[in-house]
Scaffold this active site. Structure first.
Site, PDB file in Angstrom:
ATOM      1  N   ASP A  29       0.844  -1.184   0.000  1.00  0.00           N
ATOM      2  CA  ASP A  29       0.000   0.000   0.000  1.00  0.00           C
ATOM      3  C   ASP A  29       0.888   1.246   0.000  1.00  0.00           C
ATOM      4  OD1 ASP A  29      -2.347   1.634   0.604  1.00  0.00           O
ATOM      5  OD2 ASP A  29      -3.196  -0.185   1.484  1.00  0.00           O
ATOM      6  N   HIS A  31     -11.256  -2.608   3.948  1.00  0.00           N
ATOM      7  CA  HIS A  31     -11.070  -2.286   5.366  1.00  0.00           C
ATOM      8  C   HIS A  31     -11.779  -0.990   5.766  1.00  0.00           C
ATOM      9  CE1 HIS A  31      -8.290  -0.001   3.043  1.00  0.00           C
ATOM     10  NE2 HIS A  31      -8.026   0.779   4.087  1.00  0.00           N
ATOM     11  N   ASP A  32     -12.476  -0.345   4.846  1.00  0.00           N
ATOM     12  CA  ASP A  32     -13.118   0.944   5.122  1.00  0.00           C
ATOM     13  C   ASP A  32     -14.634   0.880   5.137  1.00  0.00           C
ATOM     14  OD1 ASP A  32     -10.700   2.308   5.271  1.00  0.00           O
ATOM     15  OD2 ASP A  32     -10.692   2.820   3.138  1.00  0.00           O
TER      16      ASP A  32
HETATM   17  O1  TEU Z   1      -9.386   5.712   2.260  1.00  0.00           O
HETATM   18  C1  TEU Z   1      -9.841   6.820   1.580  1.00  0.00           C
HETATM   19  C2  TEU Z   1     -11.252   7.234   1.683  1.00  0.00           C
HETATM   20  O2  TEU Z   1     -11.591   8.312   1.261  1.00  0.00           O
HETATM   21  C3  TEU Z   1     -12.293   6.415   2.277  1.00  0.00           C
HETATM   22  O3  TEU Z   1     -12.350   5.112   1.998  1.00  0.00           O
HETATM   23  C4  TEU Z   1     -12.412   6.775   3.714  1.00  0.00           C
HETATM   24  O4  TEU Z   1     -11.623   5.998   4.548  1.00  0.00           O
HETATM   25  C5  TEU Z   1     -13.806   6.627   4.184  1.00  0.00           C
HETATM   26  O5  TEU Z   1     -14.643   7.007   3.201  1.00  0.00           O
HETATM   27  C6  TEU Z   1     -13.995   7.499   5.400  1.00  0.00           C
HETATM   28  O6  TEU Z   1     -15.111   8.277   5.299  1.00  0.00           O
HETATM   29  C7  TEU Z   1      -8.031   5.486   2.328  1.00  0.00           C
HETATM   30  C8  TEU Z   1      -7.746   4.271   3.181  1.00  0.00           C
HETATM   31  O7  TEU Z   1      -8.309   3.145   2.560  1.00  0.00           O
HETATM   32  C9  TEU Z   1      -8.244   4.514   4.560  1.00  0.00           C
HETATM   33  O8  TEU Z   1      -8.138   3.394   5.380  1.00  0.00           O
HETATM   34  C10 TEU Z   1      -7.476   5.671   5.124  1.00  0.00           C
HETATM   35  O9  TEU Z   1      -7.989   6.011   6.381  1.00  0.00           O
HETATM   36  C11 TEU Z   1      -7.530   6.893   4.215  1.00  0.00           C
HETATM   37  O10 TEU Z   1      -7.313   6.579   2.854  1.00  0.00           O
HETATM   38  C12 TEU Z   1      -6.472   7.864   4.606  1.00  0.00           C
HETATM   39  O11 TEU Z   1      -5.217   7.357   4.280  1.00  0.00           O
END
Ligand code: TEU
Ligand code: CA
Length: 635
Positions: A182, A412-413
């Site tokens: 990543d 994971h989000d």
């Molecule tokens: O995620 C980016 C992102 O905009 C979304 O998936 C966000 O985490 C979610 O919508 C929150 O509202 C990436 C990563 O996948 C995430 O885990 C990180 O927290 C984020 O970037 C910051 O690096």
């Protein structure tokens, strides 16, 4: 001559422009505008400026100007590609995503780690995946679980050492699998050496690696808000300036307009390539270009997207210039794969990112299917798979043979898809298998998220202290006092990213076989029923269905490279299509509901290859029934 868009332009001209139709579609996703609106001749001939009156103020003059400016900014970006399918390993691959903190704990401190990942490679090999993507494991203060990088070239202590990483990579390679890592390069941690130097000295070389600006009156330089709630700016008293953070205040944004910064990042990328990694997932890569004038965000867009100002970096064509430069300085001449996390982008912009002739990225991760139009992650509602079908149809038919997308339901989000669709989990087994068959037969590179292969579902978080995610905790503080506490907790349960981060369920024991020690986040009580041990023993399990379906895909080029041809495109409840390649043809028929529905009738003879039911009922499709057939004769 390039035609410029203005408020006088007609809606049909916007719709005839690829980016124009894309942006319109994106807007419709947020606003749930009636699609038919754009199909009536009367409205098609309307001028953009009439939308203000027509939408009774839902759209205003500023928004129309912004829309035209964006469209004009993209005028030079084009996809000029052929029609030939190029066969490549990263199109054939099935990817498995690991959230290392929650996958396997090797030293019993309650936190997953790299040796833990290594100890479970047999499981992944048995499943049959080709590529592993591990979320960030760099040195980090962990405000956002590793997405706040303190040192790009060191391993987080809790996760192990660089030697552990090297051994892991070697082990993965020796099993014929590949590893992508990543890259988090939109921002760093505020504890990164660069940011520390930038704070200490306004005239330091690193100061311009970040985005510092003078404030306005008593407040920040503009009205942008952060994805993680609150303002996107934090005040630095020492210099009397503010720094931009599109995520939490501990994640200052990097200034991609600075070429020194960009080349510094390319060195880091090359350092990992020299180590032998097989590619990268690029975190929020479509956000990196912020421009330099940083104007206020449009309040209407802010209300739709819940992030004020995001239109200025989500739709900024400079990103393409940066990516081509990055590609030339790093990826070119390596046999590797790149996948961009591109939240909010539509299909045409995804073509700009992924088309083979443009030398930017191999494929995009787009998110429009995860929530239904007008809904957002923290709302509780029943997800209807008919929306998934309607959303995916253009992506399957219009992306083109030289562009590429990913196929996923979970990461994971986000909360677990199985819980969004079938909350009561009565039909979980059929539903999970149906989703697997769909994911492995549609066009695109499938990404399986840890736990998908055993049917993991959402957990329950009873109080604030049960949550771990910064996004959820910030939202709690943002909303506290505006609604009753139990309602607020319910809302957080609807959308928290923690659902995806509960420990991987290896067995039925107290800590699910993840650790002997209490894990950093509670195990989902469902692990008693849903776990790898059970799934591997039971030959009718979701695990074995995934395994078999992955094997079928691997040996069936039409599923990987075939053109997608929809059948009964507009019919509800059934998703049916052909995949066709080099004279081979397959037919896929899926019941997207938990009720019985009619079969789709087609004229060819079929041979059943795989199904999530043992018994094939000729009269009806059973709840969530999914069938893969080979077309054996053309009549
Ligand atoms: O995620 C980016 C992102 O905009 C979304 O998936 C966000 O985490 C979610 O919508 C929150 O509202 C990436 C990563 O996948 C995430 O885990 C990180 O927290 C984020 O970037 C910051 O690096
Ligand atoms: Ca550990």
């Amino acid at each position: 001559m390039i035609k410029r868009f203005t408020a006088e332009s007609r809606i049909k001209d916007v719709l005839n422009n690829p980016i124009g139709s894309d942006l319109m579609r994106t807007v419709m996703c947020y606003k749930k505008f009636d699609k038919r609106f754009f199909k009536i001749p009367l409205t098609k001939n309307m001028k953009l400026k009439s939308l203000v009156k027509y939408t009774k103020g839902a759209v205003d003059d500023d928004l129309i100007k912004l829309f035209c400016d964006k469209l004009n900014a993209y005028a030079k970006e084009k996809v000029i590609s052929g029609d030939t399918v190029k066969e490549t390993w990263w199109k054939e691959a099935v990817v498995y995503q690991i959230y290392p903190r929650s996958f396997m704990d090797s030293n019993n401190d309650g936190i997953g780690d790299l040796n833990g990942v290594r100890s479970k490679l047999n499981h992944l090999e048995q499943l049959g995946v080709d590529v592993i993507w591990i979320c960030p494991f760099y040195d980090s203060p962990n405000k956002d679980n590793g997405y706040d990088v303190r040192d790009y070239q060191a391993i987080m202590q809790e996760f192990g050492t660089m030697d552990d990483f090297d051994v892991l990579l070697e082990d993965i390679h020796s099993r014929g699998m590949k590893l992508i890592i990543d890259l988090v390069m939109n921002h760093t941690s505020d504890e990164h050496e660069w940011f520390q130097k930038a704070l200490q000295d306004k005239n330091s070389y690193e100061r311009d690696y970040y985005i510092f600006r003078k404030g306005k009156e008593d407040g920040p330089p503009n009205n942008w808000s952060s994805v993680f709630w609150g303002a996107a700016w934090d005040y630095d008293e020492k210099s009397d300036e503010w720094y931009l953070h599109t995520f939490s205040k501990s994640q200052p944004d990097l200034n991609w307009a600075n070429p020194n910064l960009r080349h510094h990042l390319y060195q880091i990328i090359n350092w990992w390539l020299d180590k032998g990694v097989d590619g990268f997932r690029l975190d929020v890569i479509n956000y990196i270009a912020k421009g330099t004038d940083l104007p206020d965000g449009n309040p209407i867009v802010g209300e739709w997207t819940k992030v004020v100002g995001m239109e200025h970096y989500t739709f900024n064509p400079s990103v393409h210039k940066y990516l081509r430069e990055m590609n030339m300085n790093t990826f070119a001449n390596h046999d590797m794969m790149t996948v961009g996390e591109t939240a909010s982008v539509g299909l045409q912009i995804s073509r700009l990112f992924s088309d083979e002739s443009r030398n930017e990225l191999n494929m995009v991760f787009h998110f429009g299917h995860l929530d239904m139009p007008g809904k957002s992650r923290f709302e509780e509602y029943d997800y209807d798979l008919n929306y998934y079908k309607q959303y995916m149809l253009p992506w399957q038919t219009e992306l083109g043979r030289t562009c590429r997308q990913t196929l996923f339901y979970n990461n994971h989000d986000n909360p677990r898809m199985l819980s969004k669709i079938g909350k009561d989990h009565v039909q979980k087994d059929h539903l999970a298998k149906m989703l697997a068959l769909l994911q492995l037969t549609l066009s695109g590179t499938p990404f399986i998220y840890q736990g998908d292969e055993i049917g993991m579902i959402n957990s329950v978080f009873e109080k604030l202290e049960d949550f771990r995610d910064i996004d959820t905790i910030n939202l709690y503080h943002e909303l506290k006092g505006t609604m009753p506490e139990d309602e607020l907790i319910k809302k957080l349960n609807a959308g928290t990213r923690d659902h995806a981060r509960t420990p991987m369920q290896w067995d039925e024991t107290k800590y699910a076989g993840f650790s002997q020690h209490e894990p950093w986040i509670a195990v989902n009580p469902d692990h008693i029923y849903t776990n790898v041990k059970e799934s591997v023993q039971n030959e009718n399990s979701i695990f074995h269905f995934y395994r078999q379906m992955i094997a079928i895909r691997r040996n069936t080029k039409a599923l990987i490279y075939g053109d997608f041809i929809p059948v009964r495109r507009h019919s509800k409840n059934v998703f049916a299509y052909y995949k066709e390649y080099q004279g081979e043809k397959y037919f896929i028929e899926i019941n997207m509901t938990d009720k019985k529905v009619q079969h789709v009738t087609i004229s060819e003879s079929l041979r059943l290859i795989f199904s999530n039911y043992d018994y094939h009922n000729k009269k009806v499709l059973l709840p969530y029934e999914a069938n893969l057939f080979q077309v054996v004769d053309e009549k």
